[in-house]
Design a protein around this motif. Structure first.
Motif, PDB file in Angstrom:
ATOM      1  N   ASP A 106      56.834  40.792  -2.924  1.00 54.86           N
ATOM      2  CA  ASP A 106      56.684  41.025  -1.575  1.00 54.86           C
ATOM      3  C   ASP A 106      57.995  41.790  -0.883  1.00 54.86           C
ATOM      4  O   ASP A 106      57.933  42.622  -0.360  1.00 54.86           O
ATOM      5  N   LEU A 107      59.167  41.376  -1.286  1.00 56.37           N
ATOM      6  CA  LEU A 107      60.553  41.983  -1.174  1.00 56.37           C
ATOM      7  C   LEU A 107      60.628  43.366  -1.441  1.00 56.37           C
ATOM      8  O   LEU A 107      60.708  44.397  -0.718  1.00 56.37           O
ATOM      9  N   LEU A 108      60.181  43.652  -2.622  1.00 52.87           N
ATOM     10  CA  LEU A 108      60.134  44.960  -3.283  1.00 52.87           C
ATOM     11  C   LEU A 108      59.019  46.000  -2.592  1.00 52.87           C
ATOM     12  O   LEU A 108      59.407  47.209  -2.231  1.00 52.87           O
ATOM     13  N   GLY A 109      57.878  45.392  -2.105  1.00 54.99           N
ATOM     14  CA  GLY A 109      56.733  46.171  -1.468  1.00 54.99           C
ATOM     15  C   GLY A 109      57.414  46.470  -0.089  1.00 54.99           C
ATOM     16  O   GLY A 109      57.253  47.514   0.320  1.00 54.99           O
ATOM     17  N   GLU A 110      58.003  45.587   0.461  1.00 57.17           N
ATOM     18  CA  GLU A 110      58.664  46.008   1.998  1.00 57.17           C
ATOM     19  C   GLU A 110      59.820  46.840   1.790  1.00 57.17           C
ATOM     20  O   GLU A 110      59.822  47.737   2.709  1.00 57.17           O
ATOM     21  N   LEU A 111      60.608  46.951   0.933  1.00 60.86           N
ATOM     22  CA  LEU A 111      61.434  47.610   0.760  1.00 60.86           C
ATOM     23  C   LEU A 111      60.990  49.198   0.459  1.00 60.86           C
ATOM     24  O   LEU A 111      61.556  50.401   1.187  1.00 60.86           O
ATOM     25  N   SER A 112      59.973  49.256  -0.464  1.00 59.81           N
ATOM     26  CA  SER A 112      59.474  50.492  -0.652  1.00 59.81           C
ATOM     27  C   SER A 112      58.542  51.259   0.267  1.00 59.81           C
ATOM     28  O   SER A 112      58.744  52.490   0.779  1.00 59.81           O
ATOM     29  N   HIS A 141      67.920  47.547   4.991  1.00 57.62           N
ATOM     30  CA  HIS A 141      69.124  46.836   5.072  1.00 57.62           C
ATOM     31  C   HIS A 141      68.817  45.509   5.362  1.00 57.62           C
ATOM     32  O   HIS A 141      69.348  44.314   4.719  1.00 57.62           O
ATOM     33  N   SER A 142      68.217  45.402   6.473  1.00 57.25           N
ATOM     34  CA  SER A 142      67.892  44.043   7.283  1.00 57.25           C
ATOM     35  C   SER A 142      67.023  43.277   6.226  1.00 57.25           C
ATOM     36  O   SER A 142      67.049  41.989   6.261  1.00 57.25           O
ATOM     37  N   ALA A 143      66.059  43.935   5.622  1.00 58.84           N
ATOM     38  CA  ALA A 143      65.220  43.106   4.659  1.00 58.84           C
ATOM     39  C   ALA A 143      65.939  42.470   3.623  1.00 58.84           C
ATOM     40  O   ALA A 143      65.771  41.412   3.240  1.00 58.84           O
ATOM     41  N   LEU A 144      67.005  43.233   3.067  1.00 60.99           N
ATOM     42  CA  LEU A 144      67.734  42.667   2.089  1.00 60.99           C
ATOM     43  C   LEU A 144      68.533  41.598   2.582  1.00 60.99           C
ATOM     44  O   LEU A 144      68.612  40.509   1.633  1.00 60.99           O
ATOM     45  N   MET A 145      69.271  41.677   3.484  1.00 59.12           N
ATOM     46  CA  MET A 145      69.940  40.690   4.185  1.00 59.12           C
ATOM     47  C   MET A 145      69.196  39.222   4.412  1.00 59.12           C
ATOM     48  O   MET A 145      69.364  38.155   4.164  1.00 59.12           O
ATOM     49  N   ALA A 146      67.582  39.388   5.102  1.00 63.74           N
ATOM     50  CA  ALA A 146      66.860  38.533   5.183  1.00 63.74           C
ATOM     51  C   ALA A 146      66.552  37.535   3.998  1.00 63.74           C
ATOM     52  O   ALA A 146      66.424  36.509   4.121  1.00 63.74           O
ATOM     53  N   ALA A 147      66.272  38.380   3.084  1.00 63.22           N
ATOM     54  CA  ALA A 147      65.838  37.863   1.792  1.00 63.22           C
ATOM     55  C   ALA A 147      67.011  36.943   1.045  1.00 63.22           C
ATOM     56  O   ALA A 147      66.816  36.028   0.363  1.00 63.22           O
ATOM     57  N   ALA A 148      68.345  37.156   1.485  1.00 66.93           N
ATOM     58  CA  ALA A 148      69.455  36.391   1.048  1.00 66.93           C
ATOM     59  C   ALA A 148      69.756  34.929   1.585  1.00 66.93           C
ATOM     60  O   ALA A 148      70.237  34.088   1.356  1.00 66.93           O
ATOM     61  N   GLY A 149      68.994  35.068   2.976  1.00 68.99           N
ATOM     62  CA  GLY A 149      68.760  33.596   3.379  1.00 68.99           C
ATOM     63  C   GLY A 149      69.800  32.823   4.341  1.00 68.99           C
ATOM     64  O   GLY A 149      69.399  31.874   4.789  1.00 68.99           O
ATOM     65  N   ASN A 150      70.374  33.738   4.804  1.00 68.59           N
ATOM     66  CA  ASN A 150      71.839  33.315   5.729  1.00 68.59           C
ATOM     67  C   ASN A 150      71.397  34.104   7.365  1.00 68.59           C
ATOM     68  O   ASN A 150      71.861  35.000   7.332  1.00 68.59           O
ATOM     69  N   ARG A 151      70.744  33.061   7.966  1.00 70.53           N
ATOM     70  CA  ARG A 151      70.571  33.717   9.376  1.00 70.53           C
ATOM     71  C   ARG A 151      71.803  34.082  10.191  1.00 70.53           C
ATOM     72  O   ARG A 151      71.753  35.130  10.910  1.00 70.53           O
ATOM     73  N   LEU A 152      72.737  33.487  10.025  1.00 71.34           N
ATOM     74  CA  LEU A 152      73.980  33.664  10.936  1.00 71.34           C
ATOM     75  C   LEU A 152      74.825  34.962  10.328  1.00 71.34           C
ATOM     76  O   LEU A 152      74.915  35.674  11.298  1.00 71.34           O
ATOM     77  N   ILE A 153      74.627  35.100   9.134  1.00 72.88           N
ATOM     78  CA  ILE A 153      75.444  36.338   8.612  1.00 72.88           C
ATOM     79  C   ILE A 153      74.376  37.361   8.928  1.00 72.88           C
ATOM     80  O   ILE A 153      74.844  38.663   9.354  1.00 72.88           O
ATOM     81  N   CYS A 154      72.840  37.154   8.981  1.00 67.78           N
ATOM     82  CA  CYS A 154      72.042  38.260   9.335  1.00 67.78           C
ATOM     83  C   CYS A 154      72.365  38.694  10.714  1.00 67.78           C
ATOM     84  O   CYS A 154      72.370  39.878  10.996  1.00 67.78           O
TER      85      CYS A 154
END
Length: 227
Positions: A106-112, A141-154
């Motif tokens: 799902d992440l790879l598809g969103e990035l594509s 870039h936001s999709a990568l950050m969101a997938a990393a799972g830290n909302r504060l850092i996002c």
């Protein structure tokens, strides 16, 4: 009820003014007079002032003493600091992606999908096209950050990302390689290599930083020539 309506108008004013800044419609150094903006958006000055405070917190607007708010103009030092922040945040996120086993279909598809649209507009070259490409650049870039799972850092990342991208819309530099660099990041993710992904991302951010610094240099030169 009035406070709810005012908050809604403030949100709408914030989104509209932010979009105008990120697209270059409101360029760096532009004075933001509440009375003029209220007339432009057909609302009262109160939600405009509330929106300007939020934009100042985002780092997109500064309040000059006795001169009201102006769209922020970025210096060499600003750009260096912003990209140092992006390096720390985004490279750390790559490590978290693999630790969480979040590099999934799902992440790879969103990035594509982000990359496909980004590439289409990035190669066309006009300022409007680059502005549109930057929207999808941010989504990548936001999709990568969101997938990393830290909302504060996002949230921190979104503020930094908005600031770095405003540098491009004022005096667009060489943006043609950006899509290729995103492809390198995506390819490394597909391979499943944290090291390759970090290296592809690092190269991309360094090139983006150099472009931004060049834009600032041209902006200063242009202002000097005009004066």
């Amino acid at each position: 009820m009035n406070s709810v309506v005012r908050a809604t108008l403030s949100d709408q004013a914030y989104e509209e003014l932010r979009a105008r800044i990120l697209s270059g419609v409101l360029p760096g150094g532009k004075r933001l007079l509440p009375e003029e903006l209220a007339l432009s958006l057909a609302i009262s000055q109160t939600p405009i002032k509330e929106a300007l405070l939020r934009l100042e917190a985002d780092g997109l607007v500064v309040s000059a003493m006795r001169k009201g708010a102006v769209v922020r103009q970025f210096t060499f030092a600003d750009v260096e600091e912003l990209y140092e922040g992006r390096m720390l945040i985004e490279l750390n996120a790559v490590g978290r992606l693999f630790e969480l086993q979040a590099v999934r279909t799902d992440l790879l598809g969103e990035l594509s999908r982000c990359l496909e649209t980004h590439e289409f507009y990035a190669r066309r070259g006009s300022l409007d096209d680059i502005t549109t490409a930057l929207v999808h650049d941010r989504k990548f870039h936001s999709a990568l950050m969101a997938a990393a799972g830290n909302r504060l850092i996002c949230e921190w990342h979104q503020r930094i990302l908005g600031q770095t991208h405003t540098v491009f819309v004022y005096l667009a530099g060489d943006y043609s390689r950006s899509a290729d660099e995103h492809q390198d990041i995506l390819d490394a993710l597909k391979v499943g290599s944290p090291d390759q992904t970090r290296e592809a991302l690092r190269r991309h951010l360094l090139h983006s930083r150099d472009n931004a610094l060049e834009n600032v240099s041209r902006s200063i030169l242009s202002e000097t020539t005009e004066s």
